[in-house]
Design an enzyme around this catalytic site. Sequence first.
Site, PDB file in Angstrom:
ATOM      1  N   ASP A 105     -10.638  -3.612  -4.880  1.00 18.10           N
ATOM      2  CA  ASP A 105     -10.166  -2.673  -3.858  1.00 18.10           C
ATOM      3  C   ASP A 105     -11.188  -1.555  -3.626  1.00 18.10           C
ATOM      4  O   ASP A 105     -11.512  -0.793  -4.530  1.00 18.10           O
ATOM      5  CB  ASP A 105      -8.840  -2.059  -4.341  1.00 18.10           C
ATOM      6  N   HIS A 139      -8.394  -4.743  -1.003  1.00 18.31           N
ATOM      7  CA  HIS A 139      -7.097  -4.164  -0.650  1.00 18.31           C
ATOM      8  C   HIS A 139      -6.307  -5.056   0.310  1.00 18.31           C
ATOM      9  O   HIS A 139      -6.817  -5.419   1.377  1.00 18.31           O
ATOM     10  CB  HIS A 139      -7.353  -2.801  -0.006  1.00 18.31           C
ATOM     11  N   SER A 144       0.841  -1.204   0.000  1.00 16.09           N
ATOM     12  CA  SER A 144       0.000   0.000   0.000  1.00 16.09           C
ATOM     13  C   SER A 144       0.879   1.258   0.000  1.00 16.09           C
ATOM     14  O   SER A 144       1.767   1.375  -0.834  1.00 16.09           O
ATOM     15  CB  SER A 144      -0.966  -0.071   1.184  1.00 16.09           C
TER      16      SER A 144
END
Length: 328
Positions: free
Chosen positions: A237, A290, A119
């Site tokens: 996501d 995610h 991320s």
Amino acid sequence: MYSSSLFRLAVAATAALAVHSHAARTADDDLDDTPLPLVIWHGLGDAFNTDGIKQVGALADAIHPGTFVYTIALGADANSDRQATFFGNVSAQIESVCEALAAHPILSTAPAVDAIGFSQGGQFLRGYVERCNFPPIRSLVTFGSQHNGISKFRDCGSTDWLCKGAMALLRFNTWSSTVQSRLVPAQYYRDPADYDSYLEHSNFLADINNERELKNTQYKENIAKLTNFVMYLFEDDTTAIPKESAWFSEVNGTEITPLRARKIYQEDWIGLRELDRKGGLKFRSITGEHMQITEQVLNETMIDFFGPFKRTFDSDAAYVDSTFESEL
Ligand SMILES: *[C@@H]1O[C@H](CO)[C@@H](O)[C@H](O)[C@H]1NC(C)=O
Ligand SMILES: *[C@@H]1O[C@H](CO)[C@@H](O)[C@H](O)[C@H]1NC(C)=O
Ligand SMILES: *[C@@H]1O[C@H](CO)[C@@H](O)[C@H](O)[C@H]1NC(C)=O
């Protein structure tokens, strides 16, 4: 389902054998077989010593035995490290990571290192490459990173007060210099509908993406020097918005412009085009929300892109040539 996972395992085993025999062929001494160290930068709300991060390190060592794993920590303990994912000046954080890696006895003497950024850790590692890159990164793999920024701040869990406090401040005044120098996600906030504010005030992303008039040529040279830059996108996501930012796409309202159709690529502001031409830029996608990464994906990533310094890699250059027109 079952047969597809068997197939993938078979592919992985073949790749591992190919790497091994290549290393054996070129081995002048034992060092040739030593895998490059692996540097990991975790994401927002995570900490250096969580089970998930430890498992990634353990897998790296299982796939390429002897891998030295270094997890970036911006605090002496888990609490302060986690806090630093929300609060701090990203440029100062990268500077301290540059100093720590350059001073590390194992990392600084390796010919290069490989790296995984989860991320936001992904765009921060890219910042590391652009701004210092010593030791140099060979394969940079990013999972769901916000390379082209976020246009919406995330929702926090109902009891995550650290996250909630940070997000409240962010929404209050995204472009103030206080928020830009102290709140981490604000420094990669980028709304194409409010592009001028971003260009003027962004404390981090507008700089490392070389979006301002004055371009930093070092950034471009350093990205082009990577061997592999692998960008994973999570298809489902809903946390990092827009998810296409993981592939450097621009999402302006309903319009999605892929990287190769953008100025940042066509005028090659940061070396992505040059890297793509030599086959080093890889777009990968995985199903799931995610940061839902299976062990299989991690294994494949490590087999494909990490390991001994002298190994070779498949190039995506042919893929680029044949699909270049249609991507535009
Ligand atoms: C953030 O840190 C960088 C690097 O230390 C420094 O040059 C810059 O002035 C800082 N920015 C703000 C707004 O404090
Ligand atoms: C996004 O779209 C709006 C409306 O069409 C336009 O005014 C703006 O310039 C676009 N932003 C960028 C960065 O292209
Ligand atoms: C990943 O690799 C490790 C080490 O080789 C192995 O033990 C594990 O079963 C692999 N996992 C999958 C899902 O292939």
